[in-house]
Design a protein around this motif. Structure first.
Motif: not given
Length: 205
Positions: A88-98
């Motif tokens: 939940w912490r790391r995953g916040r907005g992670l798709a946009a980062v990648y």
């Protein structure tokens, strides 16, 4: 290439497929990408699991800058962080980062309209070794990638026994990803019901 990058590329391939039943949800994908990072860091001996707790290992630097960022983001003090909390912490907005990283590397582009040159069109994946690698890995039915893809609704479920013999820590991370995705959907459904009830109150006022 890394598992998170392969998962994102596969999701983009599916999203661009006109026959795809539904686009891959960014929130679900972000959770799965965070899980994929843990799996790659596990395989690199950059961390270990103690129960459901993530115990960082040596401060080695993964070759991939996004994985390096994930390693740097690990909680390094006891009692450490649970896998679920990490997702939940790391995953916040992670798709946009990648996705932004792939765009910077020229792997993701937007087609320009011939009629309106200043307007960009739909997203496309450049023909590249990265795309070929991800597609080949998916086609081979590689168990970890298949399990992560299945968690976010990408067609092509892994065989029931595909993960037999897999590392217990990897299996635990995959289970946590599935649980987080289900939880996310549950939260959305509750919000939808609450919003509908609120609208009904106002209509009846």
């Amino acid at each position: 290439m890394t598992t998170p990058r392969d998962l994102l590329i596969v999701s983009l391939i599916v999203t661009m497929d006109a026959d795809s039943p539904r686009p891959v949800d960014p929130g679900e994908l972000s959770l799965a990408l965070a899980g994929a990072e843990l799996i790659d860091l596990l395989e690199a001996d950059a961390l270990a699991l103690d129960g459901d707790r993530i115990v960082p290992g040596d401060r080695r630097t993964p070759a991939d800058r996004l994985l390096d960022g994930a390693a740097s983001a690990l909680v390094r003090q006891a009692p450490y962080e649970s896998v679920a909390d990490w997702l939940w912490r790391r995953g916040r907005g992670l798709a946009a980062v990648y996705r932004a990283a792939l765009a910077e590397e020229g792997l993701v582009t937007r087609k320009r309209s011939r009629l309106l040159p200043l307007r960009t069109g739909r997203t496309t994946l450049a023909d590249s070794s990265a795309r070929s690698h991800a597609a080949d890995r998916r086609a081979s039915g590689e168990p970890v990638l298949a399990a992560l893809a299945a968690a976010v609704g990408i067609p092509g479920h892994p065989a029931d026994d595909a993960l037999d013999g897999a590392d217990d820590a990897v299996t635990a991370v995959l289970a946590a990803v599935n649980e987080a995705v289900v939880e996310l959907e549950g939260v959305r459904q509750r919000r939808s019901v609450e919003d509908a009830a609120f609208d009904n109150i106002w209509r009846g006022a």
